[in-house]
Design a protein around this motif. Structure first.
Motif, PDB file in Angstrom:
ATOM      1  N   GLU A 222       0.827  -1.205   0.000  1.00 51.80           N
ATOM      2  CA  GLU A 222       0.000   0.000   0.000  1.00 51.80           C
ATOM      3  C   GLU A 222       0.864   1.260   0.000  1.00 51.80           C
ATOM      4  O   GLU A 222       0.575   2.236  -0.697  1.00 51.80           O
ATOM      5  CB  GLU A 222      -0.902  -0.013   1.233  1.00 51.80           C
ATOM      6  N   LEU A 223       1.942   1.221   0.756  1.00 48.03           N
ATOM      7  CA  LEU A 223       2.849   2.362   0.823  1.00 48.03           C
ATOM      8  C   LEU A 223       3.494   2.626  -0.530  1.00 48.03           C
ATOM      9  O   LEU A 223       3.580   3.773  -0.980  1.00 48.03           O
ATOM     10  CB  LEU A 223       3.926   2.092   1.881  1.00 48.03           C
ATOM     11  N   ARG A 224       3.895   1.574  -1.203  1.00 41.39           N
ATOM     12  CA  ARG A 224       4.524   1.735  -2.517  1.00 41.39           C
ATOM     13  C   ARG A 224       3.515   2.236  -3.556  1.00 41.39           C
ATOM     14  O   ARG A 224       3.848   3.072  -4.401  1.00 41.39           O
ATOM     15  CB  ARG A 224       5.148   0.412  -2.971  1.00 41.39           C
ATOM     16  N   MET A 225       2.277   1.736  -3.496  1.00 39.56           N
ATOM     17  CA  MET A 225       1.262   2.188  -4.440  1.00 39.56           C
ATOM     18  C   MET A 225       0.859   3.632  -4.173  1.00 39.56           C
ATOM     19  O   MET A 225       0.534   4.380  -5.102  1.00 39.56           O
ATOM     20  CB  MET A 225       0.036   1.279  -4.374  1.00 39.56           C
ATOM     21  N   LEU A 226       0.877   4.043  -2.916  1.00 45.09           N
ATOM     22  CA  LEU A 226       0.609   5.446  -2.594  1.00 45.09           C
ATOM     23  C   LEU A 226       1.689   6.320  -3.205  1.00 45.09           C
ATOM     24  O   LEU A 226       1.403   7.389  -3.772  1.00 45.09           O
ATOM     25  CB  LEU A 226       0.560   5.637  -1.072  1.00 45.09           C
ATOM     26  N   TYR A 227       2.921   5.881  -3.120  1.00 41.99           N
ATOM     27  CA  TYR A 227       4.038   6.625  -3.697  1.00 41.99           C
ATOM     28  C   TYR A 227       3.910   6.718  -5.219  1.00 41.99           C
ATOM     29  O   TYR A 227       4.174   7.763  -5.821  1.00 41.99           O
ATOM     30  CB  TYR A 227       5.357   5.954  -3.319  1.00 41.99           C
ATOM     31  N   LEU A 228       3.464   5.624  -5.841  1.00 45.09           N
ATOM     32  CA  LEU A 228       3.318   5.585  -7.305  1.00 45.09           C
ATOM     33  C   LEU A 228       2.007   6.213  -7.779  1.00 45.09           C
ATOM     34  O   LEU A 228       1.755   6.270  -8.979  1.00 45.09           O
ATOM     35  CB  LEU A 228       3.391   4.138  -7.800  1.00 45.09           C
ATOM     36  N   ILE A 234      -7.652  -6.402  -3.848  1.00 51.18           N
ATOM     37  CA  ILE A 234      -7.465  -7.827  -3.589  1.00 51.18           C
ATOM     38  C   ILE A 234      -8.824  -8.513  -3.543  1.00 51.18           C
ATOM     39  O   ILE A 234      -9.730  -8.073  -2.838  1.00 51.18           O
ATOM     40  CB  ILE A 234      -6.725  -8.070  -2.261  1.00 51.18           C
ATOM     41  N   LYS A 235      -8.973  -9.582  -4.318  1.00 52.86           N
ATOM     42  CA  LYS A 235     -10.171 -10.419  -4.273  1.00 52.86           C
ATOM     43  C   LYS A 235      -9.747 -11.793  -3.777  1.00 52.86           C
ATOM     44  O   LYS A 235      -8.799 -12.381  -4.301  1.00 52.86           O
ATOM     45  CB  LYS A 235     -10.802 -10.533  -5.663  1.00 52.86           C
ATOM     46  N   SER A 236     -10.448 -12.291  -2.770  1.00 53.44           N
ATOM     47  CA  SER A 236     -10.049 -13.568  -2.187  1.00 53.44           C
ATOM     48  C   SER A 236     -11.259 -14.448  -1.918  1.00 53.44           C
ATOM     49  O   SER A 236     -12.321 -13.968  -1.528  1.00 53.44           O
ATOM     50  CB  SER A 236      -9.281 -13.326  -0.881  1.00 53.44           C
ATOM     51  N   SER A 237     -11.084 -15.745  -2.156  1.00 55.32           N
ATOM     52  CA  SER A 237     -12.107 -16.742  -1.855  1.00 55.32           C
ATOM     53  C   SER A 237     -11.400 -18.031  -1.467  1.00 55.32           C
ATOM     54  O   SER A 237     -10.169 -18.103  -1.452  1.00 55.32           O
ATOM     55  CB  SER A 237     -13.016 -16.966  -3.064  1.00 55.32           C
ATOM     56  N   LYS A 238     -12.190 -19.063  -1.180  1.00 48.86           N
ATOM     57  CA  LYS A 238     -11.601 -20.342  -0.795  1.00 48.86           C
ATOM     58  C   LYS A 238     -10.876 -21.010  -1.962  1.00 48.86           C
ATOM     59  O   LYS A 238     -10.120 -21.963  -1.762  1.00 48.86           O
ATOM     60  CB  LYS A 238     -12.689 -21.266  -0.258  1.00 48.86           C
ATOM     61  N   LYS A 239     -11.133 -20.510  -3.178  1.00 47.06           N
ATOM     62  CA  LYS A 239     -10.485 -21.079  -4.365  1.00 47.06           C
ATOM     63  C   LYS A 239      -9.204 -20.338  -4.750  1.00 47.06           C
ATOM     64  O   LYS A 239      -8.548 -20.716  -5.720  1.00 47.06           O
ATOM     65  CB  LYS A 239     -11.468 -21.059  -5.538  1.00 47.06           C
ATOM     66  N   GLY A 240      -8.880 -19.278  -4.021  1.00 41.38           N
ATOM     67  CA  GLY A 240      -7.661 -18.544  -4.332  1.00 41.38           C
ATOM     68  C   GLY A 240      -7.854 -17.046  -4.229  1.00 41.38           C
ATOM     69  O   GLY A 240      -8.924 -16.557  -3.861  1.00 41.38           O
ATOM     70  N   SER A 241      -6.809 -16.320  -4.553  1.00 39.98           N
ATOM     71  CA  SER A 241      -6.822 -14.865  -4.435  1.00 39.98           C
ATOM     72  C   SER A 241      -6.299 -14.210  -5.706  1.00 39.98           C
ATOM     73  O   SER A 241      -5.507 -14.802  -6.442  1.00 39.98           O
ATOM     74  CB  SER A 241      -5.961 -14.422  -3.246  1.00 39.98           C
ATOM     75  N   THR A 242      -6.747 -12.987  -5.926  1.00 41.32           N
ATOM     76  CA  THR A 242      -6.287 -12.195  -7.060  1.00 41.32           C
ATOM     77  C   THR A 242      -5.935 -10.791  -6.571  1.00 41.32           C
ATOM     78  O   THR A 242      -6.739 -10.150  -5.891  1.00 41.32           O
ATOM     79  CB  THR A 242      -7.362 -12.096  -8.159  1.00 41.32           C
ATOM     80  N   THR A 243      -4.749 -10.345  -6.901  1.00 38.59           N
ATOM     81  CA  THR A 243      -4.323  -8.990  -6.574  1.00 38.59           C
ATOM     82  C   THR A 243      -4.155  -8.211  -7.875  1.00 38.59           C
ATOM     83  O   THR A 243      -3.474  -8.671  -8.794  1.00 38.59           O
ATOM     84  CB  THR A 243      -2.981  -8.993  -5.808  1.00 38.59           C
ATOM     85  N   ILE A 244      -4.792  -7.047  -7.934  1.00 38.73           N
ATOM     86  CA  ILE A 244      -4.746  -6.215  -9.136  1.00 38.73           C
ATOM     87  C   ILE A 244      -4.046  -4.902  -8.805  1.00 38.73           C
ATOM     88  O   ILE A 244      -4.445  -4.182  -7.892  1.00 38.73           O
ATOM     89  CB  ILE A 244      -6.163  -5.926  -9.673  1.00 38.73           C
ATOM     90  N   ILE A 245      -2.997  -4.614  -9.545  1.00 38.57           N
ATOM     91  CA  ILE A 245      -2.241  -3.362  -9.396  1.00 38.57           C
ATOM     92  C   ILE A 245      -2.458  -2.536 -10.660  1.00 38.57           C
ATOM     93  O   ILE A 245      -2.286  -3.040 -11.767  1.00 38.57           O
ATOM     94  CB  ILE A 245      -0.737  -3.645  -9.219  1.00 38.57           C
ATOM     95  N   ALA A 246      -2.828  -1.271 -10.499  1.00 34.94           N
ATOM     96  CA  ALA A 246      -3.060  -0.412 -11.670  1.00 34.94           C
ATOM     97  C   ALA A 246      -2.536   0.985 -11.392  1.00 34.94           C
ATOM     98  O   ALA A 246      -2.715   1.522 -10.305  1.00 34.94           O
ATOM     99  CB  ALA A 246      -4.558  -0.356 -12.004  1.00 34.94           C
TER     100      ALA A 246
END
Length: 254
Positions: A222-228, A234-246
């Motif tokens: 979060e700190l790095r994305m604030l800087y950028l 982040i989307k998470s479920s029992k089947k896995g997680s997805t992190t999206i950076i934009a």
């Protein structure tokens, strides 16, 4: 003459109308002032929360830096110095060329890994996707990693952006390995004329993003994305997680 046409009656009605208009005008002004005051108070509250939030991120950043120093010091002491000490003792007791050569190779690999963690080599000349491939390469021993790119345009990124994105990906993969129990990770990098999008998906057991935000790892991201001046989700479920950076990369392109 009709009573309502009487000058005195007309004057009274005019006075009543003016009074009503005055009351409505005063009420309107008060409502506007109250609404304006509420908006100002709301903005001040948001500003205070934002300042507190940024202060917490800065404090988390300091903690992250200290933990990173401790980790690197531990790597130097336990891994590299340990191997060099064994090498020295072996050299003093019995000389075995093949064994010594293996130990020297391991020590060189450890030194290279630590150096790479501190500052990726040839950062100025390497493309972002190549840098990210180098970052995830060591993790292929432990995870099935699939890396896909969709680069619409050739962009020369500044070193700072490349380093920050690399650190973010490093943090995401580390968290996946340590906490998710995943066996496979899919990484997608998309670069357009204006935007950079990084999507990391795993097949782990998932987690609670709200609770996870309290951890140092996500605060570091979060700190790095604030800087950028970017965003992450982040989307998470029992089947896995997805992190999206934009982020809009125009501010970080040469």
């Amino acid at each position: 003459m009709e009573k309502w046409l009487d000058p005195q009656t007309v004057a009274i009605w005019i006075l009543v109308v003016l009074t009503v208009i005055a009351i409505l005008a005063v009420s309107f002004v008060k409502l506007v002032r109250i609404n304006y005051k509420r908006r100002i108070e709301h903005k001040l509250k948001e500003s205070r929360l934002q300042l507190e939030y940024q202060q917490n991120l800065i404090e988390s950043g300091i903690v992250v830096q200290e933990e990173e120093r401790i980790r690197i010091a531990a790597d130097l002491h336990d891994s590299l110095i340990g191997k060099l000490t064994i090498l020295r003792l072996k050299n003093q007791s019995e000389y075995n060329f093949e064994h010594m050569d293996v130990l020297l190779g391991e020590a060189i690999d450890e030194a290279r890994r630590i150096s790479h963690d501190l500052s990726p080599p040839m950062l100025e000349f390497i493309d972002l996707h190549q840098l990210l491939e180098d970052i995830i390469a060591p993790w292929k021993k432990y995870l099935k990693l699939l890396f896909y790119t969709d680069i619409k345009t050739a962009v020369v990124f500044k070193q700072d952006l490349k380093l920050q994105i690399a650190r973010v990906l490093q943090e995401i993969v580390t968290n996946i390995y340590k906490h998710s129990g995943a066996s496979e990770v899919v990484i997608n990098l998309k670069i357009t004329n204006e935007n950079l999008i990084l999507i990391v998906t795993d097949n782990g057991q998932g987690f609670d993003p709200v609770k996870a935000k309290k951890g140092i790892g996500l605060k570091n991201i979060e700190l790095r994305m604030l800087y950028l001046r970017g965003t992450y989700k982040i989307k998470s479920s029992k089947k896995g997680s997805t992190t999206i950076i934009a982020l809009n990369h125009l501010h970080f392109s040469n």
